[in-house]
Design an enzyme around this catalytic site. Structure first.
Site, mmCIF file in Angstrom:
data_model
loop_
_atom_site.group_PDB
_atom_site.id
_atom_site.type_symbol
_atom_site.label_atom_id
_atom_site.label_comp_id
_atom_site.label_asym_id
_atom_site.label_seq_id
_atom_site.Cartn_x
_atom_site.Cartn_y
_atom_site.Cartn_z
ATOM 1 N N GLU A 65 26.042 -55.511 38.170
ATOM 2 C CA GLU A 65 26.125 -54.936 39.516
ATOM 3 C C GLU A 65 24.751 -55.008 40.183
ATOM 4 O O GLU A 65 23.777 -54.452 39.665
ATOM 5 C CB GLU A 65 26.590 -53.474 39.427
ATOM 6 C CG GLU A 65 26.828 -52.858 40.791
ATOM 7 C CD GLU A 65 27.230 -51.394 40.687
ATOM 8 O OE1 GLU A 65 26.599 -50.640 39.933
ATOM 9 O OE2 GLU A 65 28.190 -51.007 41.385
ATOM 10 N N LYS B 147 25.032 -31.341 42.554
ATOM 11 C CA LYS B 147 23.675 -31.904 42.583
ATOM 12 C C LYS B 147 23.758 -33.240 43.307
ATOM 13 O O LYS B 147 24.217 -34.236 42.752
ATOM 14 C CB LYS B 147 23.165 -32.097 41.147
ATOM 15 C CG LYS B 147 21.667 -31.992 40.966
ATOM 16 C CD LYS B 147 20.848 -33.025 41.713
ATOM 17 C CE LYS B 147 20.801 -34.363 41.040
ATOM 18 N NZ LYS B 147 20.042 -35.381 41.816
HETATM 19 P P1 NAD Z 1 22.327 -43.042 39.387
HETATM 20 O O1 NAD Z 1 23.200 -43.014 38.207
HETATM 21 O O2 NAD Z 1 20.926 -43.445 39.230
HETATM 22 O O3 NAD Z 1 22.284 -41.609 40.093
HETATM 23 C C1 NAD Z 1 23.459 -40.926 40.437
HETATM 24 C C2 NAD Z 1 23.191 -39.441 40.396
HETATM 25 O O4 NAD Z 1 22.870 -39.071 39.065
HETATM 26 C C3 NAD Z 1 22.022 -38.972 41.258
HETATM 27 O O5 NAD Z 1 22.342 -37.736 41.846
HETATM 28 C C4 NAD Z 1 20.910 -38.803 40.249
HETATM 29 O O6 NAD Z 1 19.937 -37.849 40.651
HETATM 30 C C5 NAD Z 1 21.680 -38.300 39.054
HETATM 31 N N1 NAD Z 1 21.009 -38.497 37.762
HETATM 32 C C6 NAD Z 1 20.075 -39.405 37.416
HETATM 33 N N2 NAD Z 1 19.689 -39.229 36.134
HETATM 34 C C7 NAD Z 1 20.417 -38.196 35.646
HETATM 35 C C8 NAD Z 1 20.498 -37.556 34.374
HETATM 36 N N3 NAD Z 1 19.736 -37.933 33.348
HETATM 37 N N4 NAD Z 1 21.385 -36.557 34.219
HETATM 38 C C9 NAD Z 1 22.171 -36.154 35.245
HETATM 39 N N5 NAD Z 1 22.116 -36.720 36.478
HETATM 40 C C10 NAD Z 1 21.264 -37.732 36.674
HETATM 41 O O7 NAD Z 1 23.078 -43.961 40.433
HETATM 42 P P2 NAD Z 1 22.596 -44.393 41.880
HETATM 43 O O8 NAD Z 1 21.626 -45.497 41.737
HETATM 44 O O9 NAD Z 1 22.189 -43.191 42.659
HETATM 45 O O10 NAD Z 1 23.968 -44.912 42.504
HETATM 46 C C11 NAD Z 1 24.384 -46.194 42.357
HETATM 47 C C12 NAD Z 1 25.481 -46.308 41.319
HETATM 48 O O11 NAD Z 1 26.569 -45.438 41.648
HETATM 49 C C13 NAD Z 1 26.077 -47.685 41.271
HETATM 50 O O12 NAD Z 1 26.272 -48.073 39.941
HETATM 51 C C14 NAD Z 1 27.415 -47.511 41.983
HETATM 52 O O13 NAD Z 1 28.372 -48.471 41.667
HETATM 53 C C15 NAD Z 1 27.799 -46.156 41.563
HETATM 54 N N6 NAD Z 1 28.815 -45.589 42.472
HETATM 55 C C16 NAD Z 1 30.093 -45.459 42.027
HETATM 56 C C17 NAD Z 1 31.096 -44.977 42.875
HETATM 57 C C18 NAD Z 1 32.514 -44.840 42.411
HETATM 58 O O14 NAD Z 1 33.273 -44.114 43.056
HETATM 59 N N7 NAD Z 1 32.925 -45.478 41.343
HETATM 60 C C19 NAD Z 1 30.771 -44.609 44.169
HETATM 61 C C20 NAD Z 1 29.465 -44.766 44.589
HETATM 62 C C21 NAD Z 1 28.482 -45.253 43.727
#
Ligand code: NAD
Length: 495
Positions: free
Chosen positions: A393, A184
């Site tokens: 962050e 997803k």
């Molecule tokens: P997010 O958590 O909002 O979304 C990430 C993914 O989760 C998306 O695909 C979203 O649709 C999905 N999602 C949202 N709600 C959900 C739920 N209730 N159940 C299942 N899936 C759900 O994060 P974002 O804003 O898209 O990304 C930014 C974050 O990702 C930052 O905190 C960043 O540091 C982190 N990140 C971490 C890494 C790593 O390797 N550690 C790499 C890239 C980004």
């Protein structure tokens, strides 16, 4: 400046198609027929639409993956590896279109040659090196050994900031181990994952091995770890969502790895080579508009070099050109309105807390900037370690400078957040480098390097609230396997 938008070449060349996702080798709309638009964050124009899926689509994808699993598991590992190598070749052939597609949906300017073919080749090379061990036994007529087996149907959820590299990291390792997968991608950037899935199919990876279900996190995303057919999960995203996904995995009693956020320190000693360090440090917070989990967002500097460093960082930040993806600029817009508001709110929070904006702090004005989610690279000085801008962050191009008195305080401040993803140390003293590499609580430490260790096959993942589990290294394929102990004895033992 007028920001014009050309449709993605990948769309015109059929690498992605409007309104469909990949389930069981078929390009299908969502069960309900609903779609969501993917927009260009530089001008808010629609790039394409994708299915807005729900639990029914996830269920169809899991069933397709279940059907594909036995044959994929039983394929010789060398053959699986060969198909992954072919996938890497196709990614390389389409690198320009993929780069443009990712640039358009994420809003980032071209960031150099694609790392993806190399990433997939590295993982492909691990597919036939998944090995068990032989075990000592209680009697000579018995053989004991372990098998490493795939879980079956697994799931992965990724964010929008680097959809291509993250897609190949999770999908590559999971299928190399013999699993089939339902992915997803994020609602803001699902097009690059869809194009990569199309190339996987074209490479000969059988239908149903890689399935991509698009849609919102609360709907399609939440349905994935909750599905009883999913045997393991990988999640990359924010700590808040990671916790929700982990709860769903707990209900289902399945394991997962979590790749979450970061607040990575860049510790600068007086003996650092600032000519080399400063451009790298600024790139480390402005690349992808600071929307990188590994972004070095906190500078922890020894007081004797503080003033010179701040002056140089400010000068370097002012050189960072800002604009849309197709201009020759260093930094694009933020991904969406929510992220734009979030970053500007954090800048206000920093000001209110008493930190000083040395440069930036606003939105670039004039021309077409008004339509996009642009923000200036921003440097805060006089930041206290407990301020929110030093603890939370921001996920934007905002760098906070914290002055410290000695190495011990540098370690305390460096480790003084809930996060522990990566850390940088800038010094020319090998003793300092070794002590700091050991003392910093982070999954990767780059000495005289920003954005992590940046080595081939370096395991990537967090300490503390940055998550657990490791991706990208040779062990990442093993993470998608489970261990079985087997003993063999004759039907009628002689002894
Ligand atoms: P997010 O958590 O909002 O979304 C990430 C993914 O989760 C998306 O695909 C979203 O649709 C999905 N999602 C949202 N709600 C959900 C739920 N209730 N159940 C299942 N899936 C759900 O994060 P974002 O804003 O898209 O990304 C930014 C974050 O990702 C930052 O905190 C960043 O540091 C982190 N990140 C971490 C890494 C790593 O390797 N550690 C790499 C890239 C980004």
């Amino acid at each position: 400046m007028t920001i014009t938008s050309a449709p993605p070449a990948a769309l015109e060349r059929g690498l992605v198609a409007d309104g469909v996702q990949l389930i069981g080798g078929e390009w299908v709309p969502s069960v309900t027929g609903r779609t969501l638009d993917v927009i260009n964050p530089a001008n808010r124009e629609r790039l394409a639409s994708v299915p807005q899926s729900s639990a029914a689509d996830v269920d169809a994808a899991v069933q397709a993956a279940e059907r594909a699993f036995p044959a994929w598991r039983d394929l010789a590992a060398t053959v699986r590896a060969g198909l992954l190598f072919r996938w890497a070749d196709l990614i390389e052939q389409h690198a320009a279109d993929l780069d443009q597609l990712e640039s358009q949906e994420v809003g980032r300017p071209h960031w150099g040659p694609s790392a993806m073919p190399g990433q997939v080749r590295f993982i492909a090379g691990q597919a036939d090196k998944v090995q068990g061990v032989s075990l000592p036994t209680y009697s000579p007529d018995t053989l004991g050994f372990t098998l490493r087996e795939p879980y079956g149907v697994v799931g992965a959820i990724i964010p929008w900031n680097a959809p291509g590299p993250m897609f190949v990291t999770e999908v590559g390792a999971a299928i190399a181990a013999g699993n089939t997968i339902v992915m997803k991608p994020a609602e803001d950037a699902p097009l690059t994952p869809l194009a990569l899935a199309r190339l996987a199919l074209e490479a000969g990876i059988p239908a149903g091995v890689v399935n991509v279900v698009t849609g919102y996190g609360s709907e399609a995303g939440a349905a994935l770890p909750a599905h009883p057919g999913i045997r393991r999960m990988g999640f990359t995203g924010s700590p808040f969502t990671g916790s929700l996904v982990m709860r769903a995995c707990a209900e289902n009693l399945i394991p997962l790895h979590l790749e979450l956020g970061g607040k990575s320190p860049q510790v600068v000693f007086p003996d650092a080579d600032l000519d080399a360090a400063v451009p790298a440090m600024v790139a480390g917070i402005t690349l992808n508009t600071g929307q990188i989990c590994a972004a070095g967002s906190r500078v922890v500097v020894l007081r004797s070099v503080h003033d010179e460093l701040v002056e140089r960082l400010a000068a370097q930040m002012q050189k960072v050109t800002v604009g849309p993806w197709h201009e020759k600029v260093a930094m694009g817009p933020l991904i969406n309105e929510k992220q734009h508001t979030r970053v500007l709110d954090y800048i206000a929070i920093g000001r209110e807390a008493g930190a000083t904006v040395v440069t930036g702090g606003g939105v670039p004005s004039g021309g077409g900037f008004g339509d996009g989610f642009f923000v200036e690279p921003t440097l805060f000085d006089g930041v206290a370690p407990d301020m929110r801008i030093a603890q939370e962050e921001i996920f934007g191009p905002v760098l906070s400078v914290i002055a410290v008195d000695d190495e011990q305080e540098a370690v305390e401040v460096g480790n003084g957040t809930d996060y522990g993803l990566v850390a940088s140390v800038w010094t020319s003293d090998v003793g300092t480098a070794i002590r700091m590499s050991r003392a910093l609580k982070a999954g990767q430490v780059g000495v005289n390097n920003a954005l992590g260790a940046r080595v081939i096959g370096g395991p990537f993942g967090g300490y503390k609230s940055s998550g657990f589990g490791r991706t990208m290294g040779a062990d990442s394929v093993l993470e998608w396997t489970q261990v079985k102990t087997v003993s063999l004895r004759p039907a009628t033992p002689a002894i």
